[in-house]
Write a protein that holds these residues in place. Sequence first.
Motif: not given
Length: 150
Positions: A25, A36, A67, A85, A89, A125
């Motif tokens: 991202l 993203l 966001w 995020f 990740s 998500m």
Amino acid sequence: MNFYSKPNPILPVSLHDARVEEISLRRGEKTLSGELTLYFPEGIRAEVEGEWVITGPGEVRFGGIDWDFSGIRCYEGDSVTERSFEEFSADLKESSWEIVEESYGYNRSVFAGYRYRDGFFRVEMEIYHFKETVYFYEDAPEEDMEDFSE
């Protein structure tokens, strides 16, 4: 009486049963300038010459991310946790995330599926974005191509 029937578009790609192995991202300095990317080393499903196949490695890019209205929720047992995020990740270094459901609507893409950590748990998500979603994928080797047509 007025009448309008909304078409149900069928995309020529699907993330169903695809495994996300990594995400990257970029938050961007201006509002709605972030990006993203979801990475699928095992490929995604795509319609190629009228047949559904599993592609070679692929990625999906979302741009213009808001966001503040995007997020990740993990459902483990009776608890629900929100993950950033960046945190998610890092989580993907432990195990991949398999997408089972995908939904697209007004500037929103929502994916739900499962990860494994001491058992399977659900992950959702939600991405609120204002630019087009772009799917990139390589052709699968001919011997790996399967027909998934109905």
